[in-house]
Design a protein around this motif. Structure first.
Motif, PDB file in Angstrom:
ATOM      1  N   LYS A  67      16.724  42.175  41.744  1.00  0.00           N
ATOM      2  CA  LYS A  67      16.934  43.237  40.761  1.00  0.00           C
ATOM      3  C   LYS A  67      18.052  44.192  41.163  1.00  0.00           C
ATOM      4  O   LYS A  67      18.447  45.046  40.387  1.00  0.00           O
ATOM      5  N   ASN A  68      18.546  44.056  42.370  1.00  0.00           N
ATOM      6  CA  ASN A  68      19.542  44.989  42.889  1.00  0.00           C
ATOM      7  C   ASN A  68      20.951  44.398  42.849  1.00  0.00           C
ATOM      8  O   ASN A  68      21.131  43.191  42.924  1.00  0.00           O
ATOM      9  N   VAL A  69      21.925  45.289  42.764  1.00  0.00           N
ATOM     10  CA  VAL A  69      23.322  44.915  42.895  1.00  0.00           C
ATOM     11  C   VAL A  69      23.771  45.415  44.266  1.00  0.00           C
ATOM     12  O   VAL A  69      23.595  46.587  44.591  1.00  0.00           O
ATOM     13  N   VAL A  70      24.317  44.498  45.066  1.00  0.00           N
ATOM     14  CA  VAL A  70      24.774  44.836  46.403  1.00  0.00           C
ATOM     15  C   VAL A  70      26.296  44.903  46.378  1.00  0.00           C
ATOM     16  O   VAL A  70      26.962  44.006  45.862  1.00  0.00           O
ATOM     17  N   TYR A  71      26.835  45.992  46.922  1.00  0.00           N
ATOM     18  CA  TYR A  71      28.276  46.215  46.943  1.00  0.00           C
ATOM     19  C   TYR A  71      28.825  45.994  48.342  1.00  0.00           C
ATOM     20  O   TYR A  71      28.191  46.348  49.330  1.00  0.00           O
ATOM     21  N   SER A  72      30.024  45.423  48.393  1.00  0.00           N
ATOM     22  CA  SER A  72      30.725  45.230  49.659  1.00  0.00           C
ATOM     23  C   SER A  72      32.221  45.397  49.406  1.00  0.00           C
ATOM     24  O   SER A  72      32.685  45.353  48.265  1.00  0.00           O
ATOM     25  N   VAL A  73      32.970  45.582  50.496  1.00  0.00           N
ATOM     26  CA  VAL A  73      34.410  45.766  50.391  1.00  0.00           C
ATOM     27  C   VAL A  73      35.097  44.410  50.315  1.00  0.00           C
ATOM     28  O   VAL A  73      34.727  43.470  51.014  1.00  0.00           O
ATOM     29  N   ASN A  74      36.095  44.318  49.449  1.00  0.00           N
ATOM     30  CA  ASN A  74      36.950  43.146  49.395  1.00  0.00           C
ATOM     31  C   ASN A  74      38.125  43.427  50.334  1.00  0.00           C
ATOM     32  O   ASN A  74      39.122  44.024  49.947  1.00  0.00           O
ATOM     33  N   ARG A  75      37.971  43.037  51.581  1.00  0.00           N
ATOM     34  CA  ARG A  75      38.961  43.357  52.608  1.00  0.00           C
ATOM     35  C   ARG A  75      40.342  42.782  52.298  1.00  0.00           C
ATOM     36  O   ARG A  75      41.349  43.380  52.668  1.00  0.00           O
ATOM     37  N   GLU A  76      40.385  41.661  51.624  1.00  0.00           N
ATOM     38  CA  GLU A  76      41.671  41.048  51.275  1.00  0.00           C
ATOM     39  C   GLU A  76      42.539  41.999  50.458  1.00  0.00           C
ATOM     40  O   GLU A  76      43.741  42.110  50.685  1.00  0.00           O
ATOM     41  N   VAL A  77      41.939  42.657  49.498  1.00  0.00           N
ATOM     42  CA  VAL A  77      42.696  43.578  48.642  1.00  0.00           C
ATOM     43  C   VAL A  77      43.238  44.735  49.467  1.00  0.00           C
ATOM     44  O   VAL A  77      44.413  45.102  49.342  1.00  0.00           O
ATOM     45  N   LEU A  78      42.418  45.296  50.328  1.00  0.00           N
ATOM     46  CA  LEU A  78      42.883  46.399  51.170  1.00  0.00           C
ATOM     47  C   LEU A  78      43.967  45.936  52.136  1.00  0.00           C
ATOM     48  O   LEU A  78      44.952  46.638  52.356  1.00  0.00           O
ATOM     49  N   GLU A  79      43.799  44.764  52.698  1.00  0.00           N
ATOM     50  CA  GLU A  79      44.812  44.224  53.611  1.00  0.00           C
ATOM     51  C   GLU A  79      46.130  43.986  52.882  1.00  0.00           C
ATOM     52  O   GLU A  79      47.203  44.218  53.446  1.00  0.00           O
ATOM     53  N   ASP A  80      46.064  43.531  51.630  1.00  0.00           N
ATOM     54  CA  ASP A  80      47.287  43.333  50.839  1.00  0.00           C
ATOM     55  C   ASP A  80      48.016  44.648  50.600  1.00  0.00           C
ATOM     56  O   ASP A  80      49.248  44.713  50.684  1.00  0.00           O
ATOM     57  N   VAL A  81      47.264  45.702  50.310  1.00  0.00           N
ATOM     58  CA  VAL A  81      47.880  47.007  50.082  1.00  0.00           C
ATOM     59  C   VAL A  81      48.539  47.499  51.366  1.00  0.00           C
ATOM     60  O   VAL A  81      49.688  47.968  51.349  1.00  0.00           O
ATOM     61  N   VAL A  82      47.840  47.381  52.480  1.00  0.00           N
ATOM     62  CA  VAL A  82      48.401  47.807  53.765  1.00  0.00           C
ATOM     63  C   VAL A  82      49.662  47.005  54.080  1.00  0.00           C
ATOM     64  O   VAL A  82      50.680  47.562  54.504  1.00  0.00           O
ATOM     65  N   HIS A  83      49.619  45.704  53.847  1.00  0.00           N
ATOM     66  CA  HIS A  83      50.792  44.863  54.091  1.00  0.00           C
ATOM     67  C   HIS A  83      51.969  45.309  53.221  1.00  0.00           C
ATOM     68  O   HIS A  83      53.098  45.432  53.701  1.00  0.00           O
ATOM     69  N   HIS A  84      51.698  45.535  51.935  1.00  0.00           N
ATOM     70  CA  HIS A  84      52.741  45.954  51.008  1.00  0.00           C
ATOM     71  C   HIS A  84      53.358  47.277  51.470  1.00  0.00           C
ATOM     72  O   HIS A  84      54.597  47.436  51.448  1.00  0.00           O
ATOM     73  N   LEU A  85      52.533  48.217  51.878  1.00  0.00           N
ATOM     74  CA  LEU A  85      53.042  49.503  52.348  1.00  0.00           C
ATOM     75  C   LEU A  85      53.843  49.327  53.659  1.00  0.00           C
ATOM     76  O   LEU A  85      54.886  49.972  53.838  1.00  0.00           O
ATOM     77  N   ASN A  86      53.380  48.441  54.535  1.00  0.00           N
ATOM     78  CA  ASN A  86      54.110  48.185  55.772  1.00  0.00           C
ATOM     79  C   ASN A  86      55.488  47.591  55.500  1.00  0.00           C
ATOM     80  O   ASN A  86      56.467  47.923  56.180  1.00  0.00           O
ATOM     81  N   VAL A  87      55.583  46.717  54.516  1.00  0.00           N
ATOM     82  CA  VAL A  87      56.882  46.130  54.144  1.00  0.00           C
ATOM     83  C   VAL A  87      57.827  47.226  53.664  1.00  0.00           C
ATOM     84  O   VAL A  87      59.001  47.269  54.045  1.00  0.00           O
ATOM     85  N   ILE A  88      57.295  48.123  52.846  1.00  0.00           N
ATOM     86  CA  ILE A  88      58.128  49.216  52.334  1.00  0.00           C
ATOM     87  C   ILE A  88      58.566  50.135  53.476  1.00  0.00           C
ATOM     88  O   ILE A  88      59.736  50.509  53.583  1.00  0.00           O
ATOM     89  N   ILE A  89      57.644  50.486  54.351  1.00  0.00           N
ATOM     90  CA  ILE A  89      57.928  51.410  55.451  1.00  0.00           C
ATOM     91  C   ILE A  89      58.890  50.819  56.455  1.00  0.00           C
ATOM     92  O   ILE A  89      59.735  51.527  57.022  1.00  0.00           O
ATOM     93  N   SER A  90      58.823  49.522  56.660  1.00  0.00           N
ATOM     94  CA  SER A  90      59.640  48.893  57.712  1.00  0.00           C
ATOM     95  C   SER A  90      61.089  48.680  57.297  1.00  0.00           C
ATOM     96  O   SER A  90      61.896  48.226  58.106  1.00  0.00           O
ATOM     97  N   LYS A  91      61.455  49.014  56.091  1.00  0.00           N
ATOM     98  CA  LYS A  91      62.844  48.827  55.632  1.00  0.00           C
ATOM     99  C   LYS A  91      63.760  49.849  56.248  1.00  0.00           C
ATOM    100  O   LYS A  91      63.429  50.935  56.579  1.00  0.00           O
TER     101      LYS A  91
END
Length: 91
Positions: A67-91
């Motif tokens: 009867k319950n909904v269990v929530y968890s983090v989708n780490r892939e999405v967060l890792e993609d955002v961090v990667h994208h920001l790292n690409v921008i920062i490293s320029k």
């Protein structure tokens, strides 16, 4: 990360302090909504709205267990955002 637009959507969802704290808590373990509600000074509809926002951009996943909904983090999405920001920062 497919695009700047997706990164922007995720960052916008995370820009709310309460949502960021929800994600932080979910990084520790999975939670049911009834377990999260007492951790925040919000109403159930407000928590549901925040969970919907995070879910729509893919930051959190939800799985029904009985009867319950269990929530968890989708780490892939967060890792993609961090990667994208790292690409921008490293320029």
């Amino acid at each position: 990360m497919e695009s700047y637009a997706q990164t922007t959507r995720v960052l916008k969802a995370l820009s709310d302090p309460k949502r960021l704290e929800i994600v932080d808590r979910l990084m520790e373990r999975e939670y049911c909504a009834y377990e999260l509600l007492p951790l925040f000074e919000v109403t159930q509809p407000t928590l549901s709205h925040d969970m919907k926002v995070l879910s729509e951009v893919g930051v959190i996943k939800q799985q029904r267990k009985g009867k319950n909904v269990v929530y968890s983090v989708n780490r892939e999405v967060l890792e993609d955002v961090v990667h994208h920001l790292n690409v921008i920062i490293s320029k």
